[in-house]
Enzyme design. Structure first.
Site, short mmCIF file in Angstrom:
data_model
loop_
_atom_site.label_atom_id
_atom_site.label_comp_id
_atom_site.label_asym_id
_atom_site.label_seq_id
_atom_site.Cartn_x
_atom_site.Cartn_y
_atom_site.Cartn_z
N ARG A 74 37.96 34.91 51.48
CA ARG A 74 36.59 34.42 51.29
C ARG A 74 36.61 33.14 50.48
O ARG A 74 37.28 33.06 49.46
CB ARG A 74 35.80 35.44 50.46
N THR B 110 31.16 29.42 49.23
CA THR B 110 30.25 29.72 50.36
C THR B 110 30.26 31.22 50.71
O THR B 110 29.37 31.69 51.41
CB THR B 110 30.68 28.96 51.62
N ASP C 21 37.70 42.53 41.73
CA ASP C 21 38.39 41.97 42.90
C ASP C 21 39.48 42.96 43.35
O ASP C 21 40.49 43.14 42.65
CB ASP C 21 39.00 40.61 42.55
N ASP D 289 43.11 41.51 43.78
CA ASP D 289 43.76 41.21 42.50
C ASP D 289 44.17 42.48 41.76
O ASP D 289 45.23 42.53 41.14
CB ASP D 289 42.82 40.37 41.62
C1 PRP Z 1 37.74 40.67 49.76
C2 PRP Z 1 37.72 42.03 50.41
C3 PRP Z 1 37.10 41.74 51.74
C4 PRP Z 1 36.13 40.65 51.43
C5 PRP Z 1 34.76 41.27 51.36
O1 PRP Z 1 38.81 39.95 50.19
O2 PRP Z 1 38.97 42.64 50.47
O3 PRP Z 1 38.04 41.30 52.71
O4 PRP Z 1 36.49 40.12 50.16
O5 PRP Z 1 33.79 40.31 51.20
P1 PRP Z 1 32.69 39.97 52.31
O6 PRP Z 1 32.16 41.28 52.78
O7 PRP Z 1 31.68 39.18 51.51
O8 PRP Z 1 33.33 39.16 53.37
P2 PRP Z 1 39.17 38.49 49.64
O9 PRP Z 1 38.58 37.45 50.52
O10 PRP Z 1 38.84 38.42 48.18
O11 PRP Z 1 40.71 38.41 49.89
P3 PRP Z 1 41.93 39.25 49.29
O12 PRP Z 1 41.93 40.57 49.99
O13 PRP Z 1 43.09 38.41 49.64
O14 PRP Z 1 41.74 39.40 47.80
N1 URA Z 2 35.71 41.30 47.30
C1 URA Z 2 36.17 42.06 46.27
O1 URA Z 2 37.37 42.23 46.11
N2 URA Z 2 35.26 42.59 45.44
C2 URA Z 2 33.94 42.44 45.59
O2 URA Z 2 33.15 42.99 44.78
C3 URA Z 2 33.49 41.64 46.67
C4 URA Z 2 34.39 41.09 47.50
#
Ligand code: PRP
Ligand code: URA
Length: 208
Positions: free
Chosen positions: A103, A107, A199, A202
């Site tokens: 993400r 945005t 997160d 993380d």
């Molecule tokens: C997080 C999560 C989802 C997304 C959800 O991933 O694991 O994939 O955000 O958000 P949304 O519903 O608003 O799209 P992130 O993009 O942080 O990547 P990561 O798994 O690499 O931490």
């Molecule tokens: N992605 C995450 O990992 N946590 C949130 O709360 C939203 C998006």
């Protein structure tokens, strides 16, 4: 809402530990995996069964088994991979696809950077794995990519879902059933789930 929320004392108990900011990486990973197993049980409640004949130490019997070839599991990278161990522990022969996306922090729109799924994915029911369903942007892109490949039956397994994300999926893909361990309150201004768990990526990988 097109979302099934697991309601069970054990789920609530595990979630309480998971959400706690004092919980470390090891325990966080273990609980993500355990909750994924519980979500998988619920999502496979309607699994098609096949008659088989086996022999117990006592006698022959007819019983039923799931044909694991009917399924594919697709984690969304990175955080979704944290759910894989819990799935493989109950569906050990499952075929696995991967969708890589992240993400944009301003945005909140996802960018797809990787897509690799089993060749015969169109013949399988697909369970998408992602611990967090926030705005729903990542879920929508994943569902669309899979539908473009001809997948007809999709379920979405998340540990925590925001009402906003559920609504987004429901509006565009009413055929996709969402399973979650918790429907939380809302999103904050950074599109993080409130109260959520922070997160997920993380916390699973210890990157912050
Ligand atoms: C997080 C999560 C989802 C997304 C959800 O991933 O694991 O994939 O955000 O958000 P949304 O519903 O608003 O799209 P992130 O993009 O942080 O990547 P990561 O798994 O690499 O931490
Ligand atoms: N992605 C995450 O990992 N946590 C949130 O709360 C939203 C998006």
């Amino acid at each position: 809402m097109n979302a099934i929320e697991l309601k069970h004392p054990l789920v609530e108990h595990k979630l309480a530990i998971l959400r706690d900011k004092k919980t470390g990486t090891k325990e966080f990973r273990e609980i993500v995996s355990e909750l994924a197993t519980m979500l998988c049980y619920e999502a496979m409640k309607d699994a098609k069964m096949e008659e088989v004949e086996i022999e117990t130490p006592i006698q022959k019997m007819k019983t039923r088994k799931i044909n694991e070839d009917n399924y594919a599991f697709v984690p969304i990278l990175r955080a979704g991979t944290g759910m894989l161990d819990g799935i493989i522990s109950v569906v050990p022969n499952a075929k696995i696809g991967h969708i890589g996306m992240y993400r944009n922090e301003e945005t909140f729109k996802p960018t797809v950077y990787f897509f690799k799924v089993p060749k015969d994915i169109d013949k399988r029911e697909v369970l998408i794995l992602d611990p967090m369903l926030a705005t729903g942007g990542s879920a929508l892109d994943a569902i669309e990519l899979l539908k473009e490949k001809g997948v007809e039956k999709i379920k979405f397994l998340s540990i925590i879902a925001a009402p906003e994300g559920i609504k987004a999926v429901e509006e565009k893909h009413p055929d996709v059933q969402i399973y979650t361990a918790s429907i939380d309150e809302k999103l904050n201004e950074k599109a993080y789930i409130v109260p959520g768990l922070g997160d997920a990526g993380d916390r699973i990988f210890g990157t912050k």
